[in-house]
Scaffold this motif. Structure first.
Motif, PDB file in Angstrom:
ATOM      1  N   TRP A  13       0.572  -1.408  -0.260  1.00 23.42           N
ATOM      2  CA  TRP A  13       0.538  -0.477  -0.030  1.00 23.42           C
ATOM      3  C   TRP A  13       0.726   1.114   0.282  1.00 23.42           C
ATOM      4  CZ3 TRP A  13      -4.184  -0.330  -2.081  1.00 23.42           C
ATOM      5  CH2 TRP A  13      -4.670  -1.988  -2.213  1.00 23.42           C
ATOM      6  N   ALA A  39      -6.026   4.098  -1.697  1.00 24.10           N
ATOM      7  CA  ALA A  39      -4.703   2.899  -0.843  1.00 24.10           C
ATOM      8  C   ALA A  39      -4.327   3.787   0.107  1.00 24.10           C
ATOM      9  CB  ALA A  39      -3.462   3.782  -1.819  1.00 24.10           C
ATOM     10  N   PHE A  59     -10.028  -0.024  -1.198  1.00 24.51           N
ATOM     11  CA  PHE A  59      -9.396   0.148  -1.543  1.00 24.51           C
ATOM     12  C   PHE A  59     -10.234   0.963  -2.759  1.00 24.51           C
ATOM     13  CE2 PHE A  59      -7.161   0.463  -5.989  1.00 24.51           C
ATOM     14  CZ  PHE A  59      -6.583   1.781  -5.989  1.00 24.51           C
TER      15      PHE A  59
END
Length: 148
Positions: A13, A39, A59
């Motif tokens: 991430w 993200a 996400f």
């Protein structure tokens, strides 16, 4: 099978945030900012102990939500605004040719709206002095005209 550790997820991430941030900085077109926000939300979910599947759902959901919420605002500020000028009012008016209009020799003038304009004919025909013409459009600083 590859084992996914929490550290791997954090790195994934963080890398996604970095890549989307760089892409946004390079393009300056607001093309990846929504994914950057997604993200960040997924990384926060990972730090809170959410499973990888939940992180991916977060996400996607946050990216889409950010896009839906901000796209109209962004479009409003990014899209070029057309500045109307008083010159537009000459379109559709009748003008008088003051210099023969000849597209091949790049010559011609029309008096319209009380002003003298450089003019070209819409169909490349030669229009003699004294003829009445109708202004079809403005191309740069030239009137594009047609015979009345």
């Amino acid at each position: 099978m590859v084992e996914i550790t929490q550290t791997t997820v954090y790195i994934f991430w963080a890398a996604a945030i970095l890549i989307f941030g760089i892409a946004e900085a390079v393009t300056v077109q607001l093309v990846s900012i929504w994914f950057l926000v997604g993200a960040i939300a997924a990384l926060i979910a990972a730090l809170c102990g959410a499973s990888p599947v939940i992180q991916i759902i977060i996400f996607i959901a946050v990216s889409v939500l950010a896009l839906v919420i901000t796209r109209p605002l962004v479009k409003k500020y990014i899209s070029p605004k057309k500045e109307n000028t008083n010159a537009d009012r000459v379109i559709g008016q009748i003008g008088i040719v003051t210099e023969d209009i000849d597209n091949i020799n790049a010559a011609g003038q029309v008096k319209a709206d009380g002003k003298i304009w450089t003019a070209r004919s819409i169909d490349n025909s030669i229009i003699p002095v004294g003829s009445e013409v109708i202004v079809d459009r403005i191309d740069g600083v030239k009137l594009i005209v047609k015979s009345k």
